[in-house]
Design a protein around this motif. Structure first.
Motif, PDB file in Angstrom:
ATOM      1  N   TYR A 125       0.856  -1.194   0.000  1.00  0.00           N
ATOM      2  CA  TYR A 125       0.000   0.000   0.000  1.00  0.00           C
ATOM      3  C   TYR A 125       0.893   1.245   0.000  1.00  0.00           C
ATOM      4  O   TYR A 125       1.573   1.530   0.979  1.00  0.00           O
ATOM      5  CB  TYR A 125      -0.881  -0.049   1.246  1.00  0.00           C
ATOM      6  N   ASN A 128      -2.925   6.511  -2.482  1.00  0.00           N
ATOM      7  CA  ASN A 128      -4.371   6.479  -2.266  1.00  0.00           C
ATOM      8  C   ASN A 128      -4.969   7.786  -2.751  1.00  0.00           C
ATOM      9  O   ASN A 128      -4.243   8.715  -3.137  1.00  0.00           O
ATOM     10  CB  ASN A 128      -4.701   6.273  -0.784  1.00  0.00           C
ATOM     11  N   GLN A 146      -9.317  -3.722   4.074  1.00  0.00           N
ATOM     12  CA  GLN A 146      -8.352  -4.538   3.343  1.00  0.00           C
ATOM     13  C   GLN A 146      -8.784  -4.733   1.903  1.00  0.00           C
ATOM     14  O   GLN A 146      -7.944  -4.750   0.992  1.00  0.00           O
ATOM     15  CB  GLN A 146      -8.187  -5.900   4.024  1.00  0.00           C
ATOM     16  N   ILE A 149      -7.682  -1.688   0.030  1.00  0.00           N
ATOM     17  CA  ILE A 149      -6.234  -1.700  -0.188  1.00  0.00           C
ATOM     18  C   ILE A 149      -5.878  -2.686  -1.303  1.00  0.00           C
ATOM     19  O   ILE A 149      -5.049  -2.391  -2.179  1.00  0.00           O
ATOM     20  CB  ILE A 149      -5.490  -2.048   1.110  1.00  0.00           C
ATOM     21  N   ASN A 150      -6.501  -3.861  -1.281  1.00  0.00           N
ATOM     22  CA  ASN A 150      -6.249  -4.854  -2.335  1.00  0.00           C
ATOM     23  C   ASN A 150      -6.642  -4.308  -3.706  1.00  0.00           C
ATOM     24  O   ASN A 150      -5.970  -4.576  -4.707  1.00  0.00           O
ATOM     25  CB  ASN A 150      -7.016  -6.135  -2.043  1.00  0.00           C
ATOM     26  N   LEU A 152      -6.591  -1.124  -4.624  1.00  0.00           N
ATOM     27  CA  LEU A 152      -5.562  -0.171  -5.021  1.00  0.00           C
ATOM     28  C   LEU A 152      -4.320  -0.884  -5.546  1.00  0.00           C
ATOM     29  O   LEU A 152      -3.730  -0.487  -6.560  1.00  0.00           O
ATOM     30  CB  LEU A 152      -5.178   0.713  -3.829  1.00  0.00           C
ATOM     31  N   ASN A 153      -3.918  -1.955  -4.852  1.00  0.00           N
ATOM     32  CA  ASN A 153      -2.686  -2.661  -5.203  1.00  0.00           C
ATOM     33  C   ASN A 153      -2.800  -3.462  -6.493  1.00  0.00           C
ATOM     34  O   ASN A 153      -1.778  -3.855  -7.067  1.00  0.00           O
ATOM     35  CB  ASN A 153      -2.270  -3.592  -4.061  1.00  0.00           C
ATOM     36  N   HIS A 170       2.932   7.474  -0.378  1.00  0.00           N
ATOM     37  CA  HIS A 170       3.606   7.202   0.887  1.00  0.00           C
ATOM     38  C   HIS A 170       4.937   7.957   0.887  1.00  0.00           C
ATOM     39  O   HIS A 170       5.673   7.948  -0.093  1.00  0.00           O
ATOM     40  CB  HIS A 170       3.839   5.690   0.997  1.00  0.00           C
TER      41      HIS A 170
END
Length: 314
Positions: A125, A128, A146, A149-150, A152-153, A170
């Motif tokens: 991650y 975003n 989660q 997040i999955n 996005l990834n 990040h």
């Protein structure tokens, strides 16, 4: 020239490996490397100054957080590009020129970065959208978070290695023009840790009208939370991730800010109510309760929010 700025706090072993990866994989890029130590209690970082004589080390006598340390390094930088790098990051065999070439050829680009991978080359991650009501609601139920997040990834552009625009990256790896960084106002030093990277990207997009671009052809490896690697520091993480969010939403207009605020407040109150039944904290409910009370105070006392930068730190 690229000024590579690494902020160290009790992470000398990671910093050493990071530096080795830079020298191995930076290619023919013109670089200077600046390591800023934020008054580490563990002083082995001083030994690296002899091991890496071409690196400029600065040993500060204060720890004023991620933003303060990175701004200090940027003030010492001579390059026209700034690259902020966490010590627990290692470069792969991709040249930095991939990113500088993109900035050179795209005036509208602001912050650029690559894919953050773990040791098994799985995407972590690393980006975003800016904080929203839907994301805040998802934090009430962990599986929903989660799933987001999955999603996005596994973005199509990541799989196909195509460039794409993001809201924020990040802070483990961010590159930008130094002139843009200055114009955006640098990192906001009201934060101690968390969300200062989000706010900087927000300023790039909404004030400078620049696009923050992921170039997935460029990859790097990241070990998470190297300076927060034991359970007792959960207090630092939970407190400052909430404090950072509350500071950040001050950038929003009243309605959006209020919706996120009250959803977050409901989240904290619900955690306090259900804590007696939370098996995860069966053996340390008192400590968790005190932690949640401090976070609740952040929501209810604006004066405390503004003055609690060093909570759990000093």
């Amino acid at each position: 020239m690229i000024s590579i700025i690494i902020l160290n706090y009790n992470t000398a072993a990671f910093t050493r490996e990071c530096l080795y990866s830079i020298f191995k994989y930076k290619g023919d890029a013109d670089t200077e490397i600046i390591v800023v130590d934020n008054n580490s209690s563990e002083r082995s970082i001083e030994n690296l100054a002899d091991e890496f004589d071409s690196v400029r080390f600065y040993f500060r006598i204060t720890n004023d957080g991620f933003a303060g340390g990175c701004n200090f390094g940027a003030n010492k930088a001579n390059g026209n590009y700034l690259m902020f790098l966490n010590p627990d990051v290692q470069l792969s065999n991709f040249k930095l020129s991939i990113l500088t070439d993109y900035l050179d050829n795209n005036e509208s680009a602001g912050v650029v970065s690559g894919l953050m991978l773990d040791e098994n080359k799985n995407v972590l991650y690393f980006y975003n959208n800016f904080p929203s009501l839907s994301w805040e609601i998802s934090q009430l139920y962990s599986p929903n978070l989660q799933d987001k997040i999955n999603f996005l990834n596994s973005k199509k552009e990541i799989i196909e290695l195509k460039n794409f625009e993001v809201d924020w990256f990040h802070g483990a790896f961010m590159m930008m023009r130094k002139s843009d960084f200055i114009q955006a106002g640098r990192f906001n030093e009201n934060y101690f840790m968390y969300y200062e990277d989000v706010e900087l990207c927000y300023k790039f997009k909404n004030i400078l009208k620049k696009k923050n671009i992921c170039v997935p052809e460029f990859k790097y490896f990241h070990s998470t939370k190297s300076s927060l690697n034991n359970e007792k520091n959960d207090n630092i993480y939970v407190f400052h991730i909430n404090r950072g969010k509350l500071l950040f939403i001050g950038n929003y207009k009243k309605l959006k800010r209020s919706l996120i605020y009250f959803t977050g407040l409901s989240n904290i109150i619900s955690r306090i109510i259900f804590l007696p039944f939370w098996s995860k904290y069966k053996h340390h409910r008192k400590e968790k309760f005190n932690q949640l009370l401090k976070v609740l105070q952040l929501y209810l006392d604006k004066n405390y929010l503004n003055k609690s930068k060093f909570e759990y730190i000093k």
